[in-house]
Design an enzyme around this catalytic site. Structure first.
Site, mmCIF file in Angstrom:
data_model
loop_
_atom_site.group_PDB
_atom_site.id
_atom_site.type_symbol
_atom_site.label_atom_id
_atom_site.label_comp_id
_atom_site.label_asym_id
_atom_site.label_seq_id
_atom_site.Cartn_x
_atom_site.Cartn_y
_atom_site.Cartn_z
ATOM 1 C CD GLU A 1 -2.959 -0.804 -0.161
ATOM 2 O OE1 GLU A 1 -3.056 0.339 -0.650
ATOM 3 O OE2 GLU A 1 -3.536 -1.786 -0.660
ATOM 4 C CE1 TYR B 1 -7.126 3.283 -0.578
ATOM 5 C CE2 TYR B 1 -4.733 3.227 -0.280
ATOM 6 C CZ TYR B 1 -5.890 2.720 -0.845
ATOM 7 O OH TYR B 1 -5.825 1.630 -1.666
ATOM 8 C CG ASP C 1 -8.321 4.474 -4.638
ATOM 9 O OD1 ASP C 1 -9.536 4.458 -4.914
ATOM 10 O OD2 ASP C 1 -7.482 3.819 -5.281
#
Ligand code: SF4
Length: 302
Positions: free
Chosen positions: A44, A127, A145
């Site tokens: 991520e 996020y 996102d």
């Protein structure tokens, strides 16, 4: 399925249609083959500002070399920065290195499993924290996102504020299929609901999409909606571009080699004609902990 307040879009039938489509069209990525929280966190962070296709090979090499936070925490930062070259935004590498140290010292080497604890790590925002909760721990939360923000705005037919987008994203998640649901949204946004020219005719949720049902009128509700990024500024010759060039110029494979002095370094970075800018960027990189002054030169790391 959780209930959705706005019955104009994505009711249970729409959710089922999307989940079925997601199963049939899932894109293969190495980070989708694991639930290891460290690997999910690494992926991520890499995906924050780099396209998935460019991340694949780096991700595989990274987790092979540093398979858990304690391995990364033991590595000198300069080595991690060298590895990161080419991925861009090297501050991410520094934050990940620091996060690994904190995971070892505060969380016994285990990636935390609550949003609040994840948010306490450097470089981890809402996020990324939510993505780890879903893709590692399979918690029932939504991740918003830029792509998901676009979907939500088009489904509802109107732009959303950040809180609203997060609430809608959370409400839409299928409780026992959080991982599949959120990955399905990414795949739909990346391959069908494109930023320009959405392919509504082949979209599994067209019957539940308010904007499409209305004939996709201008303006596109996704423009300016929560999570949807504006057009990126030109990269070439930007400060970000030159910061990357300076770091690349400092890459010295053999530590015994003499470090380049200021003028050599500025020339290699393409800034010999603008030493004021070169100095300013070096100071900024030093402030960010990405390089350290050593006499008349610099070295990677802090
Ligand atoms: Fe996007 Fe069109 Fe599908 Fe709506 S119907 S989600 S605008 S591709």
């Amino acid at each position: 399925m959780s209930s959705v307040d706005n019955d104009l879009y994505l009711n249970a039938a729409g959710q089922s249609a999307l989940l079925q489509w997601a199963e049939d069209h899932r894109r293969a990525f190495p980070w989708r083959e694991t639930r290891d929280p460290w690997q999910v966190l690494v992926s991520e962070v890499m995906l924050q500002q780099t396209q998935a296709a460019r991340v694949v090979e780096r991700f595989e090499r990274f987790v092979e070399r540093w398979p858990d936070p304690s391995c990364l925490a033991l590595e000198p930062l300069a080595e991690v920065l060298r590895f990161w070259q080419g991925l861009g935004y090297p501050r991410r590498a520094k934050n990940l290195h620091l996060a690994a140290e904190l995971i070892v010292s505060r969380f016994s080497g285990k990636v935390p499993s609550t949003i609040d604890d994840l948010l306490s790590l450097p470089g981890v925002g809402q996020y990324t924290a939510r993505a780890v909760m879903v893709f590692a721990y399979e918690e029932t939360v939504g991740v918003v996102d830029t792509n998901v923000g676009r979907l939500l705005a088009r489904w509802s037919g109107s732009s959303m504020k950040p809180n609203q987008a997060q609430q809608v994203a959370d409400a839409l998640v299928a409780p026992s299929r959080s991982w599949e649901w959120n990955q399905g949204l990414f795949d739909l946004a990346a391959t069908v609901c494109l930023k320009r020219g959405p392919r509504c005719a082949s979209c599994p949720v067209q019957n539940w999409c308010v904007w499409s049902i209305d004939g996709c009128p201008e303006p596109d509700p996704a423009v300016g909606s929560a999570g949807v990024s504006a057009t990126q500024a030109r990269f070439a010759e930007s400060d970000r571009d030159y910061r990357g060039r300076i770091l690349r110029a400092l890459e010295i494979p053999d530590q015994s080699e003499t470090r380049p002095g200021r003028s050599t370094l500025a020339e290699e970075a393409g800034l010999s004609a603008d030493l004021t800018r070169f100095d300013r960027l070096c100071l900024g990189l030093e402030r960010d902990g990405l390089l350290t002054r050593e006499g008349v030169s610099w070295r990677l790391g802090n």
